[in-house]
Design a protein around this motif. Structure first.
Motif, short mmCIF file in Angstrom:
data_model
loop_
_atom_site.label_atom_id
_atom_site.label_comp_id
_atom_site.label_asym_id
_atom_site.label_seq_id
_atom_site.Cartn_x
_atom_site.Cartn_y
_atom_site.Cartn_z
N UNK A 128 -3.93 14.96 44.50
CA UNK A 128 -2.81 15.52 45.23
C UNK A 128 -1.95 14.42 45.84
N UNK A 142 0.85 14.27 48.97
CA UNK A 142 1.50 14.94 50.09
C UNK A 142 2.49 13.97 50.73
N UNK A 152 4.52 13.41 54.53
CA UNK A 152 4.59 13.84 55.93
C UNK A 152 5.74 13.11 56.60
N UNK A 194 6.35 13.34 62.75
CA UNK A 194 6.14 14.47 63.64
C UNK A 194 6.04 15.82 62.96
N UNK A 195 5.92 15.82 61.65
CA UNK A 195 5.89 17.09 60.91
C UNK A 195 4.55 17.28 60.21
N UNK A 196 4.40 18.43 59.58
CA UNK A 196 3.18 18.74 58.85
C UNK A 196 3.17 18.14 57.45
N UNK A 197 2.16 18.46 56.71
CA UNK A 197 1.98 17.93 55.36
C UNK A 197 2.71 18.81 54.34
N UNK A 253 3.01 19.49 50.40
CA UNK A 253 2.42 19.24 49.10
C UNK A 253 3.52 18.95 48.09
N UNK A 308 5.44 9.39 55.33
CA UNK A 308 4.05 8.95 55.16
C UNK A 308 3.50 9.70 53.96
N UNK A 339 0.55 10.61 51.43
CA UNK A 339 -0.90 10.70 51.40
C UNK A 339 -1.37 11.22 50.04
N UNK A 343 -8.79 12.52 51.99
CA UNK A 343 -7.50 11.84 52.00
C UNK A 343 -7.64 10.33 51.97
N UNK A 344 -6.65 9.70 51.37
CA UNK A 344 -6.56 8.26 51.38
C UNK A 344 -5.94 7.77 52.67
N UNK A 345 -5.78 6.45 52.81
CA UNK A 345 -5.25 5.87 54.05
C UNK A 345 -3.75 6.05 54.21
N UNK A 391 3.10 4.22 54.17
CA UNK A 391 4.29 4.52 54.99
C UNK A 391 5.50 3.91 54.31
#
Lengths: 108, 115
Positions: free
Chosen positions: B34, B36, B38, B41-44, B46, B88, B90, B106-108, B111
């Motif tokens: 997957x 993603x 981000x 300040x927001x959600x993930x 997909x 960001x 992911x 999840x990976x690191x 950014x």
């Protein structure tokens, strides 16, 4: 369409119990409920997962009522380090979509 | 044990430049993969997921694309970056097979700042 609904934010104080509720009115029979925690600049990490009734592990409890249309993540005696975003995920397909999450702020 | 790697960790790119982010998973075979995004300040959100080599499902029409040239490699690309691509990124994986009870790992993250 979002599959889950959570409060956008919550505040608490150190030592208190925090309960975060997630609504998932259209949950399917095969769906499990999973909660994740995300710290800034990190990927989310698994906290707890359940299907019905109650699940408890070393960090949290998950309460799921009989109709499974909601679930509540319970964090006992939170500390400052529990400040994070908490996501509720309900999905039994391969498209793992996260909602907006709940931003928990723990104050001293 | 399984591990997931992403690189680079941070990236600053000018508008209109190309992009290639790489994700690899070790210690498992035939994972679902997957991407993603981000925003601050927001959600993930997909972006893409893949259930096998060469199989890509796109969630959001945009100037990004994904490829899976090998079983445990997932690449996110763009021919021309937009300012709105900053965020960001992911990568995540879960086990193939029965969808129920899957846990995302999840990976690191990478950014990305587009200037």
């Amino acid at each position: 369409l979002a599959k889950t609904t959570q409060p956008i934010s919550m505040d608490s104080y150190e030592g208190q119990e925090v309960n975060i509720t997630c609504s998932h009115n259209n949950i399917a029979t095969n769906d499990y409920i999973t909660w994740y925690q995300q710290f800034p600049s990190q990927g989310p990490r698994f906290i707890i997962q359940g299907y019905k009734t109650k699940v408890t592990n070393e960090v949290a409890s998950l309460f799921i009522p009989a109709d499974r249309k909601s679930s509540t993540l319970s964090l006992p005696r939170v500390s400052l380090s529990d400040t994070a975003v908490y996501y509720c995920l309900v999905d039994n397909n391969n498209d793992m979509r996260f909602g907006a999450g709940t931003r928990l702020t723990v104050k001293p | 044990s399984q591990t997931i790697h992403q690189w680079p960790a941070t990236l600053v790119q000018p508008v209109g430049s190309p992009l290639s982010l790489e994700c690899t998973v070790e210690g498992t075979s035939n994972p679902n993969l997957y991407w993603y995004r981000q925003a601050a300040g927001r959600g993930l959100q997909l972006l893409f997921y893949s259930v096998g080599i060469g199989q890509i499902s796109s969630e959001v029409p945009q100037n990004l694309s994904a490829s899976r040239p090998q079983d445990r490699q997932f690449i996110l690309s763009s021919k021309k970056l937009l300012l709105s691509d900053s965020g960001f990124y992911l990568c995540a994986w879960n086990r193939a097979g029965t969808a129920a009870r899957k846990t995302q790992y999840f990976g690191p993250g990478t950014r990305l700042l587009v200037l």
